[in-house]
Write a protein that holds these residues in place. Structure first.
Motif, PDB file in Angstrom:
ATOM      1  N   PRO A  55       0.797  -1.157  -0.103  1.00  0.00           N
ATOM      2  CA  PRO A  55       0.091  -0.074   0.232  1.00  0.00           C
ATOM      3  C   PRO A  55       0.918   1.419  -0.054  1.00  0.00           C
ATOM      4  N   VAL A  56       1.825   1.227   0.495  1.00  0.00           N
ATOM      5  CA  VAL A  56       2.748   2.484   0.679  1.00  0.00           C
ATOM      6  C   VAL A  56       3.476   2.626  -0.711  1.00  0.00           C
ATOM      7  N   PHE A  57       3.851   1.591  -1.542  1.00  0.00           N
ATOM      8  CA  PHE A  57       4.430   1.994  -2.843  1.00  0.00           C
ATOM      9  C   PHE A  57       3.205   2.430  -3.628  1.00  0.00           C
ATOM     10  N   CYS A  58       1.987   2.002  -3.327  1.00  0.00           N
ATOM     11  CA  CYS A  58       0.910   2.491  -4.261  1.00  0.00           C
ATOM     12  C   CYS A  58       0.720   3.869  -3.989  1.00  0.00           C
ATOM     13  N   LEU A  59       0.688   4.246  -2.756  1.00  0.00           N
ATOM     14  CA  LEU A  59       0.602   5.614  -2.321  1.00  0.00           C
ATOM     15  C   LEU A  59       1.391   6.612  -2.951  1.00  0.00           C
ATOM     16  N   ARG A  60       2.803   6.163  -2.884  1.00  0.00           N
ATOM     17  CA  ARG A  60       3.903   6.962  -3.457  1.00  0.00           C
ATOM     18  C   ARG A  60       3.614   7.301  -4.826  1.00  0.00           C
ATOM     19  N   CYS A  61       3.492   6.101  -5.591  1.00  0.00           N
ATOM     20  CA  CYS A  61       3.014   6.291  -6.876  1.00  0.00           C
ATOM     21  C   CYS A  61       1.750   7.276  -7.323  1.00  0.00           C
ATOM     22  N   ASN A  62       0.758   6.945  -6.389  1.00  0.00           N
ATOM     23  CA  ASN A  62      -0.532   7.637  -6.587  1.00  0.00           C
ATOM     24  C   ASN A  62      -0.288   9.314  -6.377  1.00  0.00           C
ATOM     25  N   MET A  63       0.791   9.657  -5.478  1.00  0.00           N
ATOM     26  CA  MET A  63       0.759  10.927  -4.945  1.00  0.00           C
ATOM     27  C   MET A  63       0.991  11.850  -6.142  1.00  0.00           C
ATOM     28  N   GLU A  64       1.859  11.328  -7.292  1.00  0.00           N
ATOM     29  CA  GLU A  64       2.025  12.314  -8.482  1.00  0.00           C
ATOM     30  C   GLU A  64       0.680  12.530  -9.100  1.00  0.00           C
ATOM     31  N   HIS A  65       0.039  11.568  -9.172  1.00  0.00           N
ATOM     32  CA  HIS A  65      -1.379  11.628  -9.787  1.00  0.00           C
ATOM     33  C   HIS A  65      -2.304  12.558  -8.975  1.00  0.00           C
ATOM     34  N   ILE A  66      -2.498  12.562  -7.713  1.00  0.00           N
ATOM     35  CA  ILE A  66      -3.184  13.282  -6.749  1.00  0.00           C
ATOM     36  C   ILE A  66      -2.747  14.732  -6.594  1.00  0.00           C
ATOM     37  N   CYS A  67      -1.510  14.983  -6.680  1.00  0.00           N
ATOM     38  CA  CYS A  67      -0.717  16.487  -6.711  1.00  0.00           C
ATOM     39  C   CYS A  67      -1.373  17.048  -8.149  1.00  0.00           C
ATOM     40  N   LEU A  68      -1.270  16.310  -9.108  1.00  0.00           N
ATOM     41  CA  LEU A  68      -1.807  16.759 -10.261  1.00  0.00           C
ATOM     42  C   LEU A  68      -3.172  17.447 -10.392  1.00  0.00           C
ATOM     43  N   LEU A  69      -4.125  16.506 -10.055  1.00  0.00           N
ATOM     44  CA  LEU A  69      -5.611  16.513  -9.723  1.00  0.00           C
ATOM     45  C   LEU A  69      -5.814  17.865  -8.909  1.00  0.00           C
ATOM     46  N   LEU A  70      -5.222  17.437  -7.777  1.00  0.00           N
ATOM     47  CA  LEU A  70      -5.473  18.825  -6.658  1.00  0.00           C
ATOM     48  C   LEU A  70      -4.935  20.162  -6.987  1.00  0.00           C
ATOM     49  N   SER A  71      -4.125  20.156  -7.734  1.00  0.00           N
ATOM     50  CA  SER A  71      -3.551  21.546  -8.263  1.00  0.00           C
ATOM     51  C   SER A  71      -4.676  22.211  -9.285  1.00  0.00           C
TER      52      SER A  71
ATOM     53  N   LYS B 167     -11.945  14.091  -7.830  1.00  0.00           N
ATOM     54  CA  LYS B 167     -11.334  12.890  -8.199  1.00  0.00           C
ATOM     55  C   LYS B 167      -9.946  12.879  -7.703  1.00  0.00           C
ATOM     56  N   GLY B 168      -9.334  13.957  -7.278  1.00  0.00           N
ATOM     57  CA  GLY B 168      -8.200  13.866  -6.485  1.00  0.00           C
ATOM     58  C   GLY B 168      -8.174  13.650  -5.101  1.00  0.00           C
ATOM     59  N   LEU B 169      -9.167  13.871  -4.443  1.00  0.00           N
ATOM     60  CA  LEU B 169      -9.619  13.617  -3.098  1.00  0.00           C
ATOM     61  C   LEU B 169     -10.103  12.297  -3.077  1.00  0.00           C
ATOM     62  N   GLU B 170     -10.867  11.789  -3.970  1.00  0.00           N
ATOM     63  CA  GLU B 170     -11.213  10.414  -3.890  1.00  0.00           C
ATOM     64  C   GLU B 170     -10.156   9.371  -4.071  1.00  0.00           C
ATOM     65  N   LEU B 171      -9.212   9.747  -5.073  1.00  0.00           N
ATOM     66  CA  LEU B 171      -7.682   8.820  -5.494  1.00  0.00           C
ATOM     67  C   LEU B 171      -7.070   9.025  -4.021  1.00  0.00           C
ATOM     68  N   TYR B 172      -6.818  10.294  -3.583  1.00  0.00           N
ATOM     69  CA  TYR B 172      -6.162  10.319  -2.294  1.00  0.00           C
ATOM     70  C   TYR B 172      -6.609   9.555  -0.990  1.00  0.00           C
ATOM     71  N   GLU B 173      -7.974   9.336  -0.894  1.00  0.00           N
ATOM     72  CA  GLU B 173      -8.656   8.793   0.170  1.00  0.00           C
ATOM     73  C   GLU B 173      -8.481   7.421  -0.060  1.00  0.00           C
ATOM     74  N   LYS B 174      -8.764   6.757  -1.483  1.00  0.00           N
ATOM     75  CA  LYS B 174      -8.560   5.261  -1.462  1.00  0.00           C
ATOM     76  C   LYS B 174      -7.139   4.866  -1.415  1.00  0.00           C
ATOM     77  N   SER B 175      -6.365   5.630  -1.783  1.00  0.00           N
ATOM     78  CA  SER B 175      -4.856   5.474  -1.563  1.00  0.00           C
ATOM     79  C   SER B 175      -4.325   5.187   0.096  1.00  0.00           C
ATOM     80  N   LEU B 176      -4.988   6.135   0.810  1.00  0.00           N
ATOM     81  CA  LEU B 176      -4.794   6.050   2.026  1.00  0.00           C
ATOM     82  C   LEU B 176      -5.066   4.881   3.080  1.00  0.00           C
ATOM     83  N   VAL B 177      -6.379   4.708   2.728  1.00  0.00           N
ATOM     84  CA  VAL B 177      -7.208   3.821   3.680  1.00  0.00           C
ATOM     85  C   VAL B 177      -6.626   2.335   3.705  1.00  0.00           C
ATOM     86  N   ARG B 178      -5.909   2.146   2.640  1.00  0.00           N
ATOM     87  CA  ARG B 178      -5.141   0.941   2.760  1.00  0.00           C
ATOM     88  C   ARG B 178      -3.819   0.705   3.492  1.00  0.00           C
ATOM     89  N   VAL B 179      -3.361   1.947   3.754  1.00  0.00           N
ATOM     90  CA  VAL B 179      -2.367   2.106   4.637  1.00  0.00           C
ATOM     91  C   VAL B 179      -2.608   1.998   6.185  1.00  0.00           C
TER      92      VAL B 179
END
Length: 601
Positions: free
Chosen positions: A321-337, A346-358
């Motif tokens: 899950p931590v690796f998935c979160l690290r990868c998705n942070m690039e995508h999340i950063c783009l969407l939330l910017s 969608k940035g909030l949804e992706l961040y939430e789904k990436s975090l709940v598994r950690v």
């Protein structure tokens, strides 16, 4: 007249080779033929078009009749529809593919959304047929066609509700379904070529299949560009419905087909999603990496996989899950910017789904050395404070707290320090201070191993919290959230930590806190109260003097001019400010009393 001209030019052209037709022949055939169709003489035109003696003429010039034919076909209720449809189908069978392609693409361009959808539905199959006739040289033509088609799709309104999608009120769903059917034979061709290439040895591939490979890769590249564009629009723009909400969702099916297409043309979905951390192999082609794989499209892909679980079965479970979160942070950063609300959501949804598994408390402090782990919280702060939609601000706060919960104690400590330094928002600073208080409470419990929120580690953090940004001249109304949470934290420390134990270090630090926080706060309170009491007195005097005159007043507080409002509203606002100062002073007095009691025990 037009029919006579058409018959005349056809008879004249029957006697000359097809490469000898003059410009005048083309012009007369085009104008006369179109006029005949527009005037309702389509039966006679059909007879001319089907005449065996005229097939060379039709092959060279017939495509010029497409505009009036397509207008009739789009109207549907025209009495000459059967004849026009017969002419249209014969042209598709007879005319040269390249000229047909140009003619069809010209007619694809529409402005009215209703006509756009009908035009796509009518012309995609003919376009597909024409492209398949081009053989191995169709890649660039396919790319041009897909670009034109997607430009048209972008003109269609997006469905926002379940009913709008279910009833397909804007025809977007039908257009997306037609689009998948349109690209299917080209996808199958690339897929079969890839399988065949795998069966050949590398030497054979180089010696015998070089040119074929170039053509195949160009076709694959055009399909990849198509998939990337659809991921950006419409898929990044629409909110897909879950199966529980809409059992059969055309847009969800479209998204699934796009992901299947990517896999079929040799793109690894795993590599695409994890591209920020996985070094991709060099892919042959004429596109640069960021053009071939636009970041926004990859973010959309990650959202489809992690939020909607599309193609999730193709992802290996070895990634933690931590690796998935690290990868998705690039995508999340783009969407939330972004400023578009759909992207923020969608940035909030992706961040939430990436975090709940950690697991809670598992993210180490060294992750904060990665840029996105600091940029994403900054973007979240903007969402929480300036996003127009209340539900997104609320969601942002929820995800913000979730992200805090995932850090270990050292990471929380560093994270709090960073946000207190950079957030520049009283409400956010107040929220961080509340979190600091919660961490101190956990650290003070028996058996706690949390050393970052007690003793020597805690003191630098307390010095940041228990201070006024601008000393006695701090705007207490602007910084109300921060000031109140700071006072609540200080009050909690005085009550919770015994003088004899001094686990937090508060009792040895108290004399500094009095000089840097409590005394300046007291001075600031007195100055603010005096200023607002004077403004209140002046406003009330002005009201009495102008009771029968202009009912609107303008009042200045500090250097700021308050908006024009009635004197009653101004007086109410000033009373509210004075009440706030009383509230701050009440907490300040209780703290001073508690300190006296504790020190005298």
């Amino acid at each position: 007249m037009a029919l006579e001209q058409l018959i005349d030019v056809v008879q004249r052209c029957q006697a000359v080779p097809d490469d000898s037709y003059t410009t005048e022949d083309h012009d007369v055939f085009t104008i006369a033929g179109r006029t005949c169709i527009e005037e309702g003489n389509s039966t006679q035109v059909l007879s001319i078009i089907l005449d065996e003696k005229n097939q060379d003429i039709v092959r060279c010039m017939g495509w010029n009749l497409l505009p009036p034919l397509i207008r009739v076909l789009l109207q549907k209720d025209d009495q000459h529809l059967p004849q026009c449809l017969a002419i249209f189908n014969h042209l598709l069978e007879t005319c040269r593919p390249k000229e047909l392609l140009i003619g069809l693409l010209e007619q694809l361009e529409q402005d009215d959304p209703d006509t756009v959808a009908e035009s796509l539905h009518l012309l995609l199959k003919p376009l597909q047929k024409v492209l398949l006739c081009l053989g191995t040289r169709k890649a660039s033509s396919l790319g041009m066609t897909l670009s034109s088609v997607l430009d048209q799709v972008a003109k269609l309104p997006l469905p926002h509700t379940k009913d709008q999608e279910e009833d397909d009120v804007f025809s977007l769903c039908r257009s997306c379904t037609d689009l998948i059917a349109f690209v299917r034979p080209f996808v199958n061709e690339v897929s079969q070529n890839l399988l065949y290439s795998e069966e050949l040895s590398e030497n054979t591939d180089k010696m015998a299949g070089g040119q074929s490979y170039d053509n195949e890769d160009e076709l694959r590249t055009e399909l990849l560009k198509f998939c990337m564009k659809t991921l950006s629009h419409p898929l990044l723009e629409v909110q897909l419905k879950d199966p529980d909400t809409l059992a059969v969702s055309p847009l969800r099916n479209f998204a699934t087909e796009i992901l299947n297409t990517l896999s079929a043309i040799g793109e690894s979905l795993t590599s695409l999603v994890y591209q920020p951390l996985l070094k991709r192999k060099q892919v042959p082609g004429f596109l640069e990496e960021e053009v071939r794989y636009p970041k926004e499209s990859l973010a959309s892909l990650a959202h489809l996989v992690f939020v909607h679980h599309l193609a999730a079965d193709t992802f290996p479970s070895v990634f933690c899950p931590v690796f998935c979160l690290r990868c998705n942070m690039e995508h999340i950063c783009l969407l939330l910017s972004r400023t578009e609300e759909t992207r923020i959501q969608k940035g909030l949804e992706l961040y939430e789904k990436s975090l709940v598994r950690v697991a809670d408390g598992s993210l180490p402090a060294d992750l904060l050395e990665i840029k996105t782990f600091l940029t994403v919280p900054q973007n979240l702060v903007k969402v929480m404070t300036i996003c127009p939609r209340h539900d997104l601000r609320t969601k942002g706060l929820k995800v913000f707290q979730l992200s805090i919960d995932k850090f270990d104690t050292e990471a929380k400590y560093n994270f709090f320090q960073y946000l207190l330094k950079t957030s520049n928002h009283s409400g956010v600073e107040g929220y961080i201070i509340k979190n600091i208080k919660n961490q101190i409470d956990i650290a003070l419990k028996p058996g706690s191993s949390n050393t970052w929120f007690v003793g020597v580690h805690l003191l630098p953090l307390l010095r940041k919290v228990l201070s006024l940004p601008d000393g006695p001249e701090t705007d207490l109304l602007q910084y109300l959230d921060r000031v109140m949470e700071s006072l609540n934290l200080l009050r909690y420390l005085v009550i919770r930590d015994k003088v004899t134990e001094n686990q937090t270090g508060i009792w040895t630090e108290l004399y500094k806190i009095e000089d840097t926080f409590l005394k300046p706060l007291r001075v600031g309170l007195n100055m603010s109260r005096a200023h607002y009491e004077r403004e209140l007195h002046n406003t009330m005097e002005t009201k009495k003097g102008r009771a029968k005159e202009e009912p609107m007043l303008s009042v200045s507080v500090g250097d700021e001019k308050l908006p024009n409002m009635t004197s009653e509203s101004q007086i109410q606002a000033l009373h509210s400010a004075l009440h706030t100062f009383d509230m701050i002073e009440s907490v300040l007095v209780r703290i001073e009393e508690l300190v006296d009691v504790k020190e005298n025990l």
